[in-house]
Enzyme design. Structure first.
Site, PDB file in Angstrom:
ATOM      1  N   HIS A   1      24.798  41.640  25.321  1.00 45.60           N
ATOM      2  CA  HIS A   1      25.085  41.318  23.923  1.00 45.60           C
ATOM      3  C   HIS A   1      25.455  42.623  23.228  1.00 45.60           C
ATOM      4  O   HIS A   1      24.771  43.636  23.402  1.00 45.60           O
ATOM      5  CB  HIS A   1      23.842  40.693  23.281  1.00 45.60           C
ATOM      6  CG  HIS A   1      24.092  40.052  21.959  1.00 45.60           C
ATOM      7  ND1 HIS A   1      24.442  40.782  20.845  1.00 45.60           N
ATOM      8  CD2 HIS A   1      24.046  38.757  21.565  1.00 45.60           C
ATOM      9  CE1 HIS A   1      24.600  39.953  19.818  1.00 45.60           C
ATOM     10  NE2 HIS A   1      24.361  38.720  20.235  1.00 45.60           N
TER      11      HIS A   1
ATOM     12  N   ARG B   1      27.557  39.280  12.002  1.00 48.16           N
ATOM     13  CA  ARG B   1      29.026  39.398  11.938  1.00 48.16           C
ATOM     14  C   ARG B   1      29.654  38.074  11.507  1.00 48.16           C
ATOM     15  O   ARG B   1      30.642  38.052  10.796  1.00 48.16           O
ATOM     16  CB  ARG B   1      29.567  39.849  13.304  1.00 48.16           C
ATOM     17  CG  ARG B   1      29.374  41.337  13.544  1.00 48.16           C
ATOM     18  CD  ARG B   1      29.723  41.730  14.969  1.00 48.16           C
ATOM     19  NE  ARG B   1      28.709  41.254  15.902  1.00 48.16           N
ATOM     20  CZ  ARG B   1      28.956  40.720  17.088  1.00 48.16           C
ATOM     21  NH1 ARG B   1      30.199  40.577  17.500  1.00 48.16           N
ATOM     22  NH2 ARG B   1      27.968  40.311  17.864  1.00 48.16           N
TER      23      ARG B   1
END
Ligand code: FAD
Length: 638
Positions: free
Chosen positions: A249, A269
């Site tokens: 990740h 995000r």
């Protein structure tokens, strides 16, 4: 031989995360008796840690969304190596599974007009993640547990016994699966607290044990994720696929060292947070790969416009699939544009008002404040890649979750195929619901058609007992190995040599080291007695980590290309000749070694059905497929 406590069920589900609980509900709904066994506390599983949300094309945030678009996004994310049938079922059934959760009592966040709200995530064309703030997994587990309690209340009303059809065995670790003439007959394990041994006889077992992250030093995974289900399946005669594909990740915490690897949700995000290097540059615009050219915004203005209205601009490259973002961060740090602690910046503070950040991302706000003394409403976070998810897992029939061994089923992170070479964020929670249900159904159908119930032999039970207690045997003078030392060496080896970027000579060095660790494992020794003895628990988990790590390393060595969660520095770029090839890991089930030799064999997947292939433009498929394969595309046929 020590006493072994015995229980008998129709179906035993190993793992109480999302996949396991959904399988339990389904098998019970089919009228069967089900045991659910989990090595941690009931309710403490990775699923509960899932933050961002559950992907389902409900079309609430953009009505253009549909299962076909979700299917296409999933295949693109997995670089077309996915088991397309699983991706199809997943995309078609995820919305129903989310709705169904609300009938169990879940309450997802709402849009202003009362529909389930959906957020943006990497690789998804439209806002698609149903969420509950950044605590979605908690809601999933909470409501499935609530559903289980309501089923137990029904059973009480009928039988006078709450546990007549569903019983939870928490803090109980399964160490071996037992077979009878090659078919599943039971599962053997121990109680973590008392050290007592326990046998579950059952003709069907659903593995839902989650991931393998604890083989790496820097990981978002917690202590339970030692690849147990993967190893149990292998040793019983099932196969694993896609083990070379690990998801790093892009945004784990990098500082302070004590919390390195802890996840920072992609929801940051998705809600507008941007990645910046030490020069303050939004660097993701420099890393849009050729296969995604034309699909992502090329300027900051366009990316920001997309956040306001995703129909009038292309999506931000901050939300490229995870493999691309992780590699980009790696490059920036290598080029000397990283932060003081070896990460990059993730900035949400300059993007929205402080109260909005706290409302949308309460856990992230709390996590950074408590663990790093950083106020994310005022300053950027420092983030970097962390080992997060294994795309590889038990090879299963897509429709029923059946593994190669009769009576063995698998669902969730421990199964393989669905996500191909790279999973899209949010596609795990939906995977758990869709395939947990299917595995529960598959196991029930299998049990219902049996005429004779397989039975484990006393010899096999004695052998499982002996293996479980072997770490207490006194080692030869001076030969004893400490499980914690071996674990630390394993983690460092996998982190350094089979990590985010791989090279042939490094992977070979890792395999040599794994062989050495395997030899030393034969002398692993623990002190103390069986009641709560974490050293003993680790010693048993370590055998699983060693076998699974060997699968990862051997498959990574064979795949001479870079795709999704497998990047070979010495073989950059995807090779269409590898696209449809699976690397299948197996061991000899007749071997009585606890860490048997692994073989890895290439196998071709069934080609995608023509009407699914036709959902993609020929020009897109040309980036992935061989010319020969493309001859089957309707457009190519003219
Ligand atoms: P898990 O939830 O991992 O549960 C595994 C179960 O197996 C546990 O009960 C464990 O105790 C048990 N078990 C393991 N070994 C044994 C054994 N030997 N004997 C008995 N029991 C055993 N995905 C998304 O889609 N959206 C997100 O927003 C998201 N956020 C995430 C955030 C974090 C921090 C992490 C770590 C993951 C996240 N993921 C997310 C991924 C997702 O949460 C996991 O892939 C998923 O929850 C795995 O579910 P599972 O049911 O397969 O297994």
């Amino acid at each position: 031989m020590p006493d072994v406590e015995r229980h008998d069920y129709d179906v035993v589900v190993i793992g109480a995360g999302g996949a396991g609980l959904r399988a339990v509900i389904e098998a019970r709904e089919q009228g069967l008796s089900v045991a659910v066994v989990c090595k941690s506390l009931f309710g403490k599983a990775h699923t509960v840690m899932a933050e961002g949300g559950c992907a389902a094309s409900m079309g609430n945030a953009n009505e253009k969304d549909n299962w076909q678009t979700h299917f296409k996004d999933t295949m693109r994310g997995g670089k077309f190596l996915n088991n397309w049938r699983m991706a199809e079922l997943h995309a078609q059934e995820a919305p129903d599974r989310v709705w169904e959760l609300e009938t169990y009592g879940a309450l997802f966040d709402r849009t202003a007009d009362g529909r389930i709200s959906q957020r943006n995530f990497g690789g998804h064309t439209y806002p698609r993640l149903a969420h509950v703030g950044d605590r979605t997994g908690l809601e999933l587990i909470r409501t499935m547990q609530q559903k289980i309690v309501s089923l137990q209340q029904e059973d009480y009303a009928q039988t006078g016994d709450y546990e007549a059809r569903i019983k939870v065995f928490a803090e109980c670790t399964i160490t071996e699966l037992l077979t009878d003439a090659g078919a599943i007959a039971g599962a053997f394990g121990y109680w973590r607290e008392s050290g007592g041994l326990v046998l579950f006889t059952a003709p069907a077992i659903v593995l839902a044990t989650g991931g393998i992250g604890k083989s790496y030093t820097v990981t978002s995974n917690s202590w339970e994720y030692t690849g147990d289900g993967h190893a149990l399946a292998l040793r019983s005669g099932a196969t694993l696929i896609n083990m070379e594909f690990l998801q790093f990740h892009p945004t784990g915490m990098v500082w302070p060292p004590s919390v390195k690897g802890i996840l920072v949700t992609e929801g940051v995000r998705g809600d507008g947070g941007v990645l910046k290097n030490s020069e303050g540059k939004r660097f993701m615009f420099d890393y849009i790969p050729a296969v995604f050219k034309g699909q992502y915004a090329e300027t900051e203005e366009e990316a920001d416009q997309w956040l306001r209205d995703n129909d009038s601009a292309r999506r931000t490259p901050d939300l490229l699939p995870r493999d691309e973002v992780a590699r980009a961060i790696n490059e920036e740090v290598k080029a000397g544009r990283g932060t003081e602690h070896g990460g990059v910046y993730l900035d949400i503070a300059s993007r929205m008002p402080a109260d909005e950040i706290v409302r949308r991302l309460p856990s992230m706000h709390h996590q950074f404040k408590e663990l790093a003394d950083v106020d994310i409403t005022a300053e950027p976070m420092e983030v970097g890649p962390t080992c997060h998810y294994v795309m590889g897992g038990i090879e299963v029939d897509p429709d029923s979750g059946a593994a190669l061994v009769p009576g063995l089923f698998a669902a969730g992170e421990c199964s393989g195929g669905m996500h191909g070479s790279n999973r899209l964020g949010g596609n795990s929670l939906s995977d758990l619901l869709v395939f947990g249900r299917r595995a529960g159904l598959g196991a029930s159908a299998y049990v219902q058609q049996l005429t004779d119930k397989p039975k484990p032999s006393e010899t096999d039970i004695d052998a499982a007992t002996k293996t479980a207690l072997a770490p207490f045997d006194s080692p030869a003078e001076g030969a004893g190995e400490n499980p914690y030392t071996l674990h630390a060496e394993l983690q460092q080896t996998m982190n350094d040599l089979v990590g985010i970027i791989r090279k042939e000579h490094e992977v070979r060095a890792a395999i040599d080291k794994l062989n050495e660790l395997r030899a030393r494992y034969a002398n692993v020794t623990v002190t103390g007695k069986r009641p709560f003895n974490p050293g003993w628990h680790l010693a048993l988990d370590l055998a699983n980590m060693l076998i699974v790590s060997e699968c990862v390393a051997r498959a990574a060595l064979l795949r001479t290309e870079s795709r999704g969660g497998h990047t070979r520095d010495d073989h950059p770029g995807m090779n269409p000749d590898w696209r449809n090839t699976l690397l299948v890991c197996a061991v000899d089930p007749a071997s009585d070694a606890q860490i048997p030799d692994v073989t890895v064999t290439p196998a071709e997947q069934t080609p995608m059905r023509a009407e699914l292939l036709a959902l993609f433009e020929l020009s897109e498929l040309e980036k992935y497929y061989t010319e020969q394969e493309l001859a089957a595309h309707p457009a190519a046929e003219g």
